[in-house]
Design a protein around this motif. Structure first.
Motif, PDB file in Angstrom:
ATOM      1  N   THR A 241      11.483  -6.358   0.301  1.00  0.00           N
ATOM      2  CA  THR A 241      11.294  -6.010  -1.092  1.00  0.00           C
ATOM      3  C   THR A 241      12.968  -5.898  -1.426  1.00  0.00           C
ATOM      4  O   THR A 241      13.811  -5.174  -0.632  1.00  0.00           O
ATOM      5  CB  THR A 241      10.610  -4.887  -1.334  1.00  0.00           C
ATOM      6  N   GLU A 243      15.111  -3.931  -3.558  1.00  0.00           N
ATOM      7  CA  GLU A 243      14.985  -2.840  -4.400  1.00  0.00           C
ATOM      8  C   GLU A 243      16.592  -2.185  -4.549  1.00  0.00           C
ATOM      9  O   GLU A 243      17.201  -1.852  -3.514  1.00  0.00           O
ATOM     10  CB  GLU A 243      14.252  -1.851  -3.657  1.00  0.00           C
ATOM     11  N   GLY A 247      13.471   1.400  -8.549  1.00  0.00           N
ATOM     12  CA  GLY A 247      12.132   1.675  -8.395  1.00  0.00           C
ATOM     13  C   GLY A 247      11.282   0.588  -8.924  1.00  0.00           C
ATOM     14  O   GLY A 247      10.160   0.316  -8.499  1.00  0.00           O
ATOM     15  N   LEU A 250      10.196  -1.928  -5.360  1.00  0.00           N
ATOM     16  CA  LEU A 250       9.182  -1.107  -5.198  1.00  0.00           C
ATOM     17  C   LEU A 250       8.012  -1.244  -5.998  1.00  0.00           C
ATOM     18  O   LEU A 250       6.580  -1.457  -5.337  1.00  0.00           O
ATOM     19  CB  LEU A 250       9.258   0.217  -4.693  1.00  0.00           C
ATOM     20  N   GLN A 251       8.018  -1.355  -7.178  1.00  0.00           N
ATOM     21  CA  GLN A 251       6.807  -1.473  -7.747  1.00  0.00           C
ATOM     22  C   GLN A 251       6.203  -2.762  -8.098  1.00  0.00           C
ATOM     23  O   GLN A 251       4.939  -3.043  -7.992  1.00  0.00           O
ATOM     24  CB  GLN A 251       7.120  -0.980  -9.375  1.00  0.00           C
ATOM     25  N   ASN A 254       4.284  -3.075  -4.846  1.00  0.00           N
ATOM     26  CA  ASN A 254       3.144  -2.442  -4.898  1.00  0.00           C
ATOM     27  C   ASN A 254       2.148  -3.004  -5.577  1.00  0.00           C
ATOM     28  O   ASN A 254       0.770  -3.000  -5.368  1.00  0.00           O
ATOM     29  CB  ASN A 254       3.353  -0.888  -5.426  1.00  0.00           C
ATOM     30  N   GLU A 275       5.871  -5.092   7.094  1.00  0.00           N
ATOM     31  CA  GLU A 275       7.007  -4.987   6.140  1.00  0.00           C
ATOM     32  C   GLU A 275       8.150  -4.842   6.869  1.00  0.00           C
ATOM     33  O   GLU A 275       8.111  -3.932   7.912  1.00  0.00           O
ATOM     34  CB  GLU A 275       6.691  -3.520   5.230  1.00  0.00           C
TER      35      GLU A 275
END
Length: 303
Positions: A241, A243, A247, A250-251, A254, A275
């Motif tokens: 990811t 990032e 955030g 990460l969102q 998710n 991951e």
């Protein structure tokens, strides 16, 4: 477009630096711009890409200045202890030219994709060696940088040592190489399905891993969204990811990882989803990251 203002102080520093550099014994190197005259044994080197910084460190050369790592404030965790007193010079796409000039380098390592616009200003400071591209096989740029430093023989030894590690891991992996491994990156507003002409794609190909059909292509990546989750499957999935600290990356990750479509993938059901670190598997892009990626694969496969 980046708007650059060259101040009187910058011009003075550049003129002094160029005089120092041009007085040294010199030789010619062919880079992305053509023939470049460089010092025989440069001592004060500035490097303006993350992967270039890793190349210098692998050759036991600490630059006097380098662009910031994309993450790490200012250096990636995996190079932080190696950077000594190197000055942080801004990002690859926003280089602080006055700081570069103040360091009085005798050689600048740059990249055409990132720095073509500021090439004239860099040339005013010191000889510039420009690599062509930033994705795919790190060895191409590594060999150019080693030549620019007058360290081609040492560079080939570093590559040979790395290739030996790849060969040893390939042997240890054995039948695991038959797994079709999928490589996915989550970014705010986008998902990438990585193919062969990417940093991770080159390394996985060197190891001999099979890839899903849509990734077994000599291209960079498929840029897509959640609707393509079914196309992200494989026998095993590696994901990472981007990032930046707010955030949103990460969102984005998710949102996919909790989606019923993702949960239905065969690799997810088999518990073969991992991951991994974005810097190591993608963004740093150099030999030290490649070595760290080999170590990740050894760990994941329990070798």
């Amino acid at each position: 477009m980046m708007m650059l203002k060259i101040t009187r102080r910058f011009c003075l520093l550049a003129a002094v630096t160029w005089t120092l550099a041009s007085g040294a014994n010199a030789r010619d190197v062919t880079d992305a711009t053509g023939l470049v005259t460089v010092p025989d044994a440069p001592q004060r080197i500035v490097v303006l890409t993350n992967e270039g910084t890793e190349a210098l460190l692998a050759l036991d050369v600490v630059p006097v200045g380098a662009v910031n790592s994309w993450q790490g404030a200012p250096w990636w965790p995996h190079i932080k202890t190696l950077m000594g007193d190197a000055a942080a010079l801004g990002t690859e796409s926003a280089v602080n030219l006055e700081m570069v000039a103040a360091l009085q380098p005798d050689l600048i390592i740059a990249n055409k994709q990132r720095h073509e616009e500021i090439y004239p200003q860099l040339q005013a400071i010191a000889p510039v060696v420009m690599s062509e591209r930033l994705r795919g096989d790190w060895k191409v740029n590594f060999r150019l940088y080693a030549e620019a430093l007058g360290l081609s023989e040492k560079g080939e030894a570093v590559i040979a040592d790395y290739d030996a590690d790849v060969a040893a891991l390939r042997q240890d992996l054995g039948d695991s190489l038959k797994e079709k491994v999928s490589v996915i990156r989550f970014l705010p507003g986008q998902i990438r399905i990585y193919q062969l002409d990417s940093f991770s794609g080159v390394l996985l190909k060197d190891l001999g891993f099979a890839r899903p059909d849509n990734q077994n292509v000599d291209d960079f990546a498929i840029r897509t969204g959640k609707e393509s989750i079914p196309d992200m499957d494989g026998d095993r999935i590696f994901h990472f990811t981007w990032e930046t600290g707010d955030g949103t990356g990460l969102q984005a990750a998710n949102d996919v990882l909790t989606d019923p479509l993702w949960q239905s993938l065969s690799a997810v059901k088999a518990g073969k989803v991992h991951e991994v670190n974005d810097g190591i598997w993608n963004t740093a892009g150099g030999i030290l990251a490649a070595r760290a990626m080999l170590a990740d694969i050894r760990r994941i496969y329990g070798l």
